[in-house]
Motif scaffolding. Sequence first.
Motif, PDB file in Angstrom:
ATOM      1  N   SER A   1      -2.061  13.122   3.669  1.00 10.33           N
ATOM      2  CA  SER A   1      -3.207  13.936   4.055  1.00 10.33           C
ATOM      3  C   SER A   1      -3.278  15.184   3.179  1.00 10.33           C
TER       4      SER A   1
ATOM      5  N   LYS B   1      -0.903   8.798  -0.818  1.00 15.50           N
ATOM      6  CA  LYS B   1      -2.075   8.899   0.070  1.00 15.50           C
ATOM      7  C   LYS B   1      -1.764   9.773   1.289  1.00 15.50           C
TER       8      LYS B   1
ATOM      9  N   SER C   1       0.856  -1.185   0.000  1.00 15.93           N
ATOM     10  CA  SER C   1       0.000   0.000   0.000  1.00 15.93           C
ATOM     11  C   SER C   1       0.890   1.232   0.000  1.00 15.93           C
ATOM     12  N   ARG C   2       0.418   2.263  -0.677  1.00 16.92           N
ATOM     13  CA  ARG C   2       1.219   3.491  -0.753  1.00 16.92           C
ATOM     14  C   ARG C   2       1.341   4.152   0.614  1.00 16.92           C
ATOM     15  N   GLU C   3       0.370   3.934   1.493  1.00 21.65           N
ATOM     16  CA  GLU C   3       0.460   4.492   2.840  1.00 21.65           C
ATOM     17  C   GLU C   3       1.666   3.924   3.585  1.00 21.65           C
ATOM     18  N   ARG C   4       1.900   2.614   3.450  1.00 18.00           N
ATOM     19  CA  ARG C   4       3.024   1.996   4.139  1.00 18.00           C
ATOM     20  C   ARG C   4       4.349   2.500   3.568  1.00 18.00           C
TER      21      ARG C   4
ATOM     22  N   ASP D   1       4.878   6.089   4.866  1.00 18.27           N
ATOM     23  CA  ASP D   1       5.233   6.099   6.274  1.00 18.27           C
ATOM     24  C   ASP D   1       6.705   5.755   6.467  1.00 18.27           C
TER      25      ASP D   1
END
Length: 403
Positions: free
Chosen positions: A289, A287, A203-206, A209
């Motif tokens: 905010s 992704k 996932s692009r969020e991981r 991060d």
Amino acid sequence: MTTRLPDAPWRHRRGLDALLRALGADQSLSRFVGGAVRDGLLGLAVNDLDIATVLQPNDVMDRLQGAGIKAVPTGIDHGTVTAVIEKWPVEITTLRRDVSTDGRRATIAYTDDWQEDAARRDFTINALYADPISHEITDFFGGVADLEARRVRFIGDAATRIAEDHLRILRYFRFLARFGNDEPDPASYEACRSAANSLMALSRERIADELLKLLAVDHPLASVRLLIDGGILLPVLPEIDRSSLARLTLLVTREADASVQPSALRRLAALLPPDPSIADQVGARLKLSNKARKRLATALEGSGGASSPRALAFEIGVEGAIDRILLDPTTDVNEMKLLDGWSPPRLPIGGGALIARGLQPGPDVAKALQMVEREWVAEGFPDGERVARIADQIVSKFQRARQ
């Protein structure tokens, strides 16, 4: 020679002794593990505490509740319960072994074998356990020696570890930047390069991060260079190339010269082409905010027409002004001092005051107020008395123009 965990303030936090009693630490049922042990050995501050235990998750819940300790089943299906002591969360995880993995998640089974639990972890320096009573370190894979030598080493075969969790590619470079000597193990580096395409499965969020955690490290340049030279970011962030490293290097130098705290988002902006639309596209892909995306784009919009750091800060905020100044090599970092402890003031006059001076209500009021504000900013935010004179002059101009 036995290695023991040094004493430190975190070990004396209120409520920790009661938690350890509830978890049977005096019977060797539970031990400190991971980052707290690693950082404790290095004499670093410990904020996040993890405890490994042979107790089953439901037993952990029962013991905590029986001791009057708040217990939250944050990841109970995967063996993790969070205890809250004095508003401090402590993660407690039952010893596990991997049954199967697909590079993104693992199917696990519980075990009472400490070495089995250690073997599923990523790096040797993260697979250290400390007995809370004797403080003796349990080290199955040479993590203490690696910590002393500033080596970051996968446990076992690097390619196998990466196949279990693709995110370990980026984690490797973050840990190399924080705890290593900037020299990668050749086999580990080659395994990361060979598996780079597997990052696309995450996932692009991981990814975001982990990348931002790397960029937040004090000295990320060597690791970022390795990522770029090895083409490791190419599958997910093709915008970052060799020219990116020069911009990041300059930013890191300017942050240090200005004594400004590093910012992961500012450093990400430095890695991207100086184009706000590209920054927004990358922010959307990762992704981030809306606030983070706006900061990225704003940082790369250029200096604009602002005549001073304070004028710029009034226009886009202090944070945005600091980003712009540091990212612009043509500006003097000493200008940052003008923003120390400074907050953009509010224009000490409103439309009503212009009407009271004889300006007719309507569109002219907003236009005149904008002119007053521009002059006020250009003069360095003078006091109300000077603003009143500026307002008199502006209103007179409008009245003459209407005659």
